[in-house]
Scaffold this active site. Structure first.
Site, PDB file in Angstrom:
ATOM      1  N   GLY A   4      24.299  -9.510 -18.616  1.00  0.00           N
ATOM      2  CA  GLY A   4      23.898  -8.872 -19.877  1.00  0.00           C
ATOM      3  C   GLY A   4      24.505  -7.492 -20.029  1.00  0.00           C
ATOM      4  O   GLY A   4      25.728  -7.335 -20.031  1.00  0.00           O
ATOM      5  N   GLY A   9      14.631 -13.712 -27.712  1.00  0.00           N
ATOM      6  CA  GLY A   9      16.095 -13.863 -27.804  1.00  0.00           C
ATOM      7  C   GLY A   9      16.797 -13.865 -26.459  1.00  0.00           C
ATOM      8  O   GLY A   9      17.985 -13.589 -26.370  1.00  0.00           O
ATOM      9  N   GLY A  69      19.249 -10.382 -23.908  1.00  0.00           N
ATOM     10  CA  GLY A  69      18.684  -9.664 -25.052  1.00  0.00           C
ATOM     11  C   GLY A  69      19.781  -9.119 -25.942  1.00  0.00           C
ATOM     12  O   GLY A  69      20.901  -8.863 -25.496  1.00  0.00           O
ATOM     13  N   THR A 106      22.101 -14.011 -32.138  1.00  0.00           N
ATOM     14  CA  THR A 106      21.454 -12.831 -31.548  1.00  0.00           C
ATOM     15  C   THR A 106      22.497 -11.809 -31.096  1.00  0.00           C
ATOM     16  O   THR A 106      22.423 -10.634 -31.466  1.00  0.00           O
ATOM     17  CB  THR A 106      20.598 -13.271 -30.331  1.00  0.00           C
ATOM     18  OG1 THR A 106      19.700 -14.288 -30.763  1.00  0.00           O
ATOM     19  CG2 THR A 106      19.827 -12.118 -29.744  1.00  0.00           C
ATOM     20  N   LYS A 115      27.440 -18.103 -14.067  1.00  0.00           N
ATOM     21  CA  LYS A 115      27.617 -16.669 -13.804  1.00  0.00           C
ATOM     22  C   LYS A 115      28.041 -16.411 -12.355  1.00  0.00           C
ATOM     23  O   LYS A 115      28.944 -15.602 -12.107  1.00  0.00           O
ATOM     24  CB  LYS A 115      26.326 -15.923 -14.134  1.00  0.00           C
ATOM     25  CG  LYS A 115      26.034 -15.895 -15.637  1.00  0.00           C
ATOM     26  CD  LYS A 115      24.617 -15.439 -15.925  1.00  0.00           C
ATOM     27  CE  LYS A 115      24.363 -15.298 -17.421  1.00  0.00           C
ATOM     28  NZ  LYS A 115      22.939 -15.088 -17.721  1.00  0.00           N
ATOM     29  N   LYS A 158      29.714 -17.435 -21.389  1.00  0.00           N
ATOM     30  CA  LYS A 158      30.017 -17.792 -19.983  1.00  0.00           C
ATOM     31  C   LYS A 158      30.449 -19.236 -19.815  1.00  0.00           C
ATOM     32  O   LYS A 158      31.214 -19.560 -18.905  1.00  0.00           O
ATOM     33  CB  LYS A 158      28.833 -17.486 -19.058  1.00  0.00           C
ATOM     34  CG  LYS A 158      27.504 -18.044 -19.496  1.00  0.00           C
ATOM     35  CD  LYS A 158      26.619 -16.958 -20.009  1.00  0.00           C
ATOM     36  CE  LYS A 158      25.517 -17.533 -20.862  1.00  0.00           C
ATOM     37  NZ  LYS A 158      24.585 -16.564 -21.350  1.00  0.00           N
ATOM     38  N   GLU A 177      32.956  -9.172 -20.188  1.00  0.00           N
ATOM     39  CA  GLU A 177      31.917  -8.384 -19.523  1.00  0.00           C
ATOM     40  C   GLU A 177      30.512  -8.917 -19.806  1.00  0.00           C
ATOM     41  O   GLU A 177      29.659  -8.979 -18.906  1.00  0.00           O
ATOM     42  CB  GLU A 177      32.009  -6.921 -20.007  1.00  0.00           C
ATOM     43  CG  GLU A 177      30.996  -5.970 -19.408  1.00  0.00           C
ATOM     44  CD  GLU A 177      31.166  -5.816 -17.902  1.00  0.00           C
ATOM     45  OE1 GLU A 177      32.216  -5.357 -17.467  1.00  0.00           O
ATOM     46  OE2 GLU A 177      30.226  -6.186 -17.156  1.00  0.00           O
ATOM     47  N   VAL A 203      28.243 -12.083 -17.867  1.00  0.00           N
ATOM     48  CA  VAL A 203      27.448 -12.023 -16.628  1.00  0.00           C
ATOM     49  C   VAL A 203      26.663 -10.715 -16.594  1.00  0.00           C
ATOM     50  O   VAL A 203      27.240  -9.642 -16.776  1.00  0.00           O
ATOM     51  CB  VAL A 203      28.355 -12.077 -15.366  1.00  0.00           C
ATOM     52  CG1 VAL A 203      27.508 -12.130 -14.100  1.00  0.00           C
ATOM     53  CG2 VAL A 203      29.314 -13.251 -15.411  1.00  0.00           C
TER      54      VAL A 203
END
Ligand code: HSE
Length: 340
Positions: A123, A175, A288, A11, A193, A94, A118, A121
């Site tokens: 998204g 997703g 996502g 994804t 996270k 992560k 980046e 954590v």
């Protein structure tokens, strides 16, 4: 032209290719150059995709690799190989950052390249870069965050009457969920996270094993209705307290007066309290394809602007935290209350 490779056509990896293709004009404006995806690697046999990491790490054109495979292996070995050759790595992984981020960041520093994470954590929320650039001078006392889009999606939909399993199935179809959704619903993803965030703000390495962790699998529609009738919402939070220190992941009762109360669906919300700036709230899509890919591409652009230099994230010279408190739940209560 900056040539990059994407490791893992899932994804997020597919999203990285799409962001680079669709926003080439914007990328050229900010970077002053184009980004070209020269290779995509996947362990599956897919036409046009390579299977051998050596093709990528032995190509002197490749300056940046996006590791969007997830899991520890082969992501760890591939990241190691790339960094040792001075190729920067940008990741959404992560699990790998939590387990080996310190070692990989040190290798990056040694080889004048970077290891950026980046997308690991929050998204699409530009969270880690902001912490790195704008919070370095702050003494952060607390972070409280909704950090898992899947759990927030499930809890929001349960509030609207949907059952747990159908809400989880929808999150998987969209997703949002991990390959093994137990990592989401049992709180492990949030634990990784919040451990990364606690490490960045404290300058001490917290690991996921040190987080006192409880997921949302025992939350019922009755719990949600009871919370609602008391003016609260149930949210899975990761909470770091510098005092202790303590790091907890658990479903919390969040009062309406908190900005986190209104963070619904796949959105994440993270409140950071600094001793000078006071409370700062971050909000955006926590999972996502395109939001997460956008965060990976923001790292690619930063690495591309810094070829031959190491971007210091604070992870390469961080020492493990000595001890972490595990605050117990108030007696007789199923849920903790945010702010108590
Ligand atoms: N499964 C994760 C989530 C993906 O739902 O938040 C983004 O890290």
């Amino acid at each position: 032209m900056i040539n990059v490779a994407i490791l893992g056509l899932g994804t997020v990896g597919g999203g990285v290719a799409e962001v680079i293709e669709k926003n080439q004009n914007e990328i050229r404006k900010t970077l002053g150059d184009n980004i070209h995806v020269k290779y995509i690697l996947d362990i599956r046999d897919i036409p046009g995709v390579v299977n051998d990491i050596n093709i990528i790490v032995n190509d002197p054109d490749i300056k940046v690799v996006c590791e969007t495979m997830g899991g520890k292996e082969p992501a760890y070995t591939y990241t190691h190989l790339a960094l040792e050759r001075g190729i920067s790595v940008c990741t959404s992984n992560k699990e790998l950052v939590d387990a080996h981020g310190v070692e990989l960041s040190a290798i990056a520093r040694e080889h004048n390249c970077s290891y950026l994470f980046e997308a690991s954590v929050g998204g699409g929320i530009p969270l880690l870069r902001t912490i790195r650039e704008a919070f370095g001078h702050e003494r952060v006392s607390r972070i409280a965050g909704i950090l898992n889009g899947t759990c927030n999606y499930i809890l929001t939909n349960m509030k609207a009457g949907k059952d747990f399993d159908s809400a989880l199935k929808e999150a998987q179809e969209k997703g949002f969920a991990e390959r093994n959704p137990a990592a989401d619903v049992e709180g492990h993803d949030t634990a990784r996270k919040i451990a990364i965030l606690a490490s960045l703000v404290s300058g001490k390495k917290f690991s996921y094993e040190q987080v006192s962790c409880e997921g949302i699998t025992s939350i019922t529609q009755q719990d949600i209705a009871d919370a609602e009738s008391n003016g609260m919402a149930i949210k899975l939070l990761g909470v770091y307290e510098a005092d202790g220190p303590s790091v907890v992941v658990a479903p919390y009762l969040v009062p309406k007066s908190s900005p986190l109360y209104a963070v619904n669906d796949v959105f994440n919300g993270i409140m950071i309290s600094g001793n000078m700036v006071n409370d700062v709230m971050f909000y955006g899509r926590g999972a996502g394809k395109l939001p997460t890919a956008s965060a990976v591409v923001s790292d690619v652009i930063e690495c591309a602007k810094n070829i031959g230099h190491n971007i210091h994230t604070g992870f390469s010279d961080i020492q493990p935290v000595q001890s972490v408190n595990a605050p117990s739940k108030p007696e007789g209560r199923k849920l903790r209350v945010l702010g108590e």
